[in-house]
Design an enzyme around this catalytic site. Structure first.
Site, PDB file in Angstrom:
ATOM      1  N   HIS A  65     -53.852  68.668 -24.995  1.00  0.00           N
ATOM      2  CA  HIS A  65     -53.194  69.736 -25.760  1.00  0.00           C
ATOM      3  C   HIS A  65     -54.211  70.562 -26.530  1.00  0.00           C
ATOM      4  O   HIS A  65     -55.229  70.053 -27.009  1.00  0.00           O
ATOM      5  CB  HIS A  65     -52.094  69.180 -26.665  1.00  0.00           C
ATOM      6  CG  HIS A  65     -52.543  68.318 -27.801  1.00  0.00           C
ATOM      7  ND1 HIS A  65     -52.897  68.820 -29.041  1.00  0.00           N
ATOM      8  CD2 HIS A  65     -52.640  66.964 -27.916  1.00  0.00           C
ATOM      9  CE1 HIS A  65     -53.197  67.829 -29.856  1.00  0.00           C
ATOM     10  NE2 HIS A  65     -53.070  66.684 -29.197  1.00  0.00           N
TER      11      HIS A  65
ATOM     12  N   ASP B 135     -53.428  72.675 -29.264  1.00  0.00           N
ATOM     13  CA  ASP B 135     -53.138  72.939 -30.663  1.00  0.00           C
ATOM     14  C   ASP B 135     -53.751  71.876 -31.569  1.00  0.00           C
ATOM     15  O   ASP B 135     -54.100  70.782 -31.121  1.00  0.00           O
ATOM     16  CB  ASP B 135     -51.630  73.002 -30.901  1.00  0.00           C
ATOM     17  CG  ASP B 135     -50.924  71.686 -30.556  1.00  0.00           C
ATOM     18  OD1 ASP B 135     -51.201  71.130 -29.479  1.00  0.00           O
ATOM     19  OD2 ASP B 135     -50.106  71.214 -31.371  1.00  0.00           O
TER      20      ASP B 135
ATOM     21  N   ASP C  86     -58.940  66.325 -32.057  1.00  0.00           N
ATOM     22  CA  ASP C  86     -57.580  66.075 -31.577  1.00  0.00           C
ATOM     23  C   ASP C  86     -56.929  67.418 -31.296  1.00  0.00           C
ATOM     24  O   ASP C  86     -56.421  68.060 -32.210  1.00  0.00           O
ATOM     25  CB  ASP C  86     -56.810  65.288 -32.639  1.00  0.00           C
ATOM     26  CG  ASP C  86     -55.377  64.987 -32.254  1.00  0.00           C
ATOM     27  OD1 ASP C  86     -55.036  65.132 -31.069  1.00  0.00           O
ATOM     28  OD2 ASP C  86     -54.591  64.620 -33.145  1.00  0.00           O
TER      29      ASP C  86
ATOM     30  N   GLU D 180     -48.242  70.291 -29.083  1.00  0.00           N
ATOM     31  CA  GLU D 180     -48.043  68.844 -29.050  1.00  0.00           C
ATOM     32  C   GLU D 180     -47.894  68.282 -30.447  1.00  0.00           C
ATOM     33  O   GLU D 180     -47.106  67.344 -30.687  1.00  0.00           O
ATOM     34  CB  GLU D 180     -49.231  68.174 -28.333  1.00  0.00           C
ATOM     35  CG  GLU D 180     -49.033  66.690 -28.033  1.00  0.00           C
ATOM     36  CD  GLU D 180     -49.556  65.754 -29.123  1.00  0.00           C
ATOM     37  OE1 GLU D 180     -49.397  64.539 -28.984  1.00  0.00           O
ATOM     38  OE2 GLU D 180     -50.119  66.252 -30.131  1.00  0.00           O
ATOM     39  N   GLU D 181     -48.626  68.850 -31.389  1.00  0.00           N
ATOM     40  CA  GLU D 181     -48.644  68.310 -32.750  1.00  0.00           C
ATOM     41  C   GLU D 181     -47.330  68.500 -33.493  1.00  0.00           C
ATOM     42  O   GLU D 181     -47.100  67.851 -34.509  1.00  0.00           O
ATOM     43  CB  GLU D 181     -49.788  68.944 -33.554  1.00  0.00           C
ATOM     44  CG  GLU D 181     -51.178  68.607 -33.050  1.00  0.00           C
ATOM     45  CD  GLU D 181     -51.577  67.153 -33.270  1.00  0.00           C
ATOM     46  OE1 GLU D 181     -50.723  66.391 -33.769  1.00  0.00           O
ATOM     47  OE2 GLU D 181     -52.713  66.797 -32.947  1.00  0.00           O
TER      48      GLU D 181
END
Length: 415
Positions: free
Chosen positions: A83, A85, A146, A180-181
């Site tokens: 991902h 984001d 991340d 995703e977050e």
């Protein structure tokens, strides 16, 4: 495997983290922040430069690409996913990545805010990375490892595979997702267009970790309706929704069922947002447990708290709405043991001991697994997520690239 390829996962990573892709949990658009598409467009350009022709980004910001097969075998189509984001918990604007060459094993003081110290006492994994090149932010933002570490690793592996057609593998699909977050990462994925049979998210943490189990997750919104009256004439009439919301939060257990009091396989009830005025107040909760059936029990418990507190205030009303978010991917992955077994073998071939782990959270792979794409999670090296102390080892990232390259070969060999 040729270790002397001329491109660098580190260079890619440093480039990507400087693009602000922070997601917005309160937005109703998709992606939740338009700036996520800035990275989408860059990745499309770089994938085309690598030599892939089947590359596109759509209105939602997803990036799709194909690495053609180099074998005549009938190999399942594998998807590699990460991902783009970053978390809303900490700013992603103006990230200034710093490479700490040959890390000396001491606490790392971040220069733009010297009160931000990544200590080896609080981060024992970092203590084992002496000699590695460690990348951090500068102290005022998160880093974005991340999951831009995963993005960079997939991109690096893609370039290696294109430049080394002698490496035998089946058709590989690449998928980069936004949001995703905020739990919406695969909401608009076109599964038919994706056309993969099995997948892997590159979104794990420590070296060698392989995660085939996540929380199951629901969201709960409690809405309290009070009675608004001018405070000068409010005696025996006014009912404050704000105070009732506060009473609900105060009634939550103090020593169980919260993120700060649980670990391992224990679930929790967690308030994440409160907003209101006298007439109406809302509390958003996330409910988590590895056992899906336990979610209902946690929700029943929370509902009883709401009903008890609302009942103390005649004239008040409470609403309780549950929204399914994702489910434990192990429920699906146990039906396809070869997906995890092939990843374990790839990690071993990269010279690493596989670490089977469960995630106290979720990934895009949680929802993808239930959308027909069984999808465990492989390490990237990203650590101390969602914080100004986030860091990653460049050596861990390179091992993740190696693992991807071994993984696609394992699938070809075992087909």
């Amino acid at each position: 495997m040729d270790k002397n390829y001329a491109y660098s996962v580190t260079a890619r990573f440093l480039r990507y983290v400087q693009i602000d892709t922070q997601a917005d949990p309160l937005s109703r658009t998709f992606p939740s922040s338009a700036k996520q598409k800035d990275l989408s467009r860059l990745l499309v350009q770089e994938l085309q430069q690598i030599g892939l022709s089947d590359v596109l980004t759509d209105e939602y910001g997803y990036v799709y690409a194909t690495i053609p097969a180099t074998t005549d075998k009938d190999v399942p189509v594998i998807c590699l996913c990460a991902h783009m984001d970053t978390a809303p918990d900490c700013s992603g604007a103006g990230v200034k990545p710093i490479v700490h060459k040959a890390y000396d094993g001491k606490d790392i003081i971040l220069p733009d805010d010297p009160t931000q110290v990544i200590s080896v006492k609080e981060h024992p994994y970092l203590a084992g990375k002496t000699g590695d090149d460690i990348i951090t932010a500068s102290g005022t933002t998160l880093l974005g490892a991340d999951n831009k570490a995963g993005v960079a690793e997939i991109m690096d592996a893609a370039q290696y595979l294109v430049q080394h057609p002698e490496v035998k593998h089946g058709k590989i699909r690449i998928l980069f997702t936004p949001d995703e977050e905020v739990g919406r990462g695969v909401e608009h994925v076109n599964m038919e267009q994706l056309g993969a049979q099995f997948g892997y998210t590159m979104d794990g943490g420590e070296l060698g970790s392989l995660e085939d189990e996540t929380f199951s997750a629901d969201g709960v919104k409690i809405t309290i309706h009070g009675v608004s009256v001018h405070p000068g004439a409010a005696k025996d009439k006014l009912v404050s929704a704000v105070k009732i919301a506060a009473d609900i939060l105060h009634a939550l257990p103090k020593d169980i069922l919260s993120p700060e009091t649980t670990e391992d396989r224990q679930g929790f009830i967690h308030p994440v947002r409160i907003e209101g005025i006298t007439e109406k107040a809302e509390i958003d909760f996330i409910i988590r447990d590895f056992t899906t059936a336990e979610l209902e029990g946690h929700e029943f418990f929370l509902r009883k708290i709401m009903e008890t507190e609302v009942a103390k205030h005649p004239g008040a009303k409470g609403e309780f709405k549950v929204t399914e978010q994702y489910r434990n991917m192990k429920e699906v992955l146990d039906k396809y043991p070869q997906v995890v077994a092939n990843a374990e073998e790839a990690i071993k071939r990269a010279g690493i001991k596989p670490l089977k782990m469960s995630i106290r959270g979720g990934t895009d792979g949680s929802r993808l697994s239930f959308m027909g794409l069984p999808c465990p999670n492989i390490f990237t090296g990203e650590m101390a997520l969602h914080s100004k102390h986030e860091y990653v080892s460049t050596q861990d990232m390179q091992k993740a690239v190696d693992t991807i390259i071994h993984l696609v070969q394992v699938w070809e060999e075992r087909s």
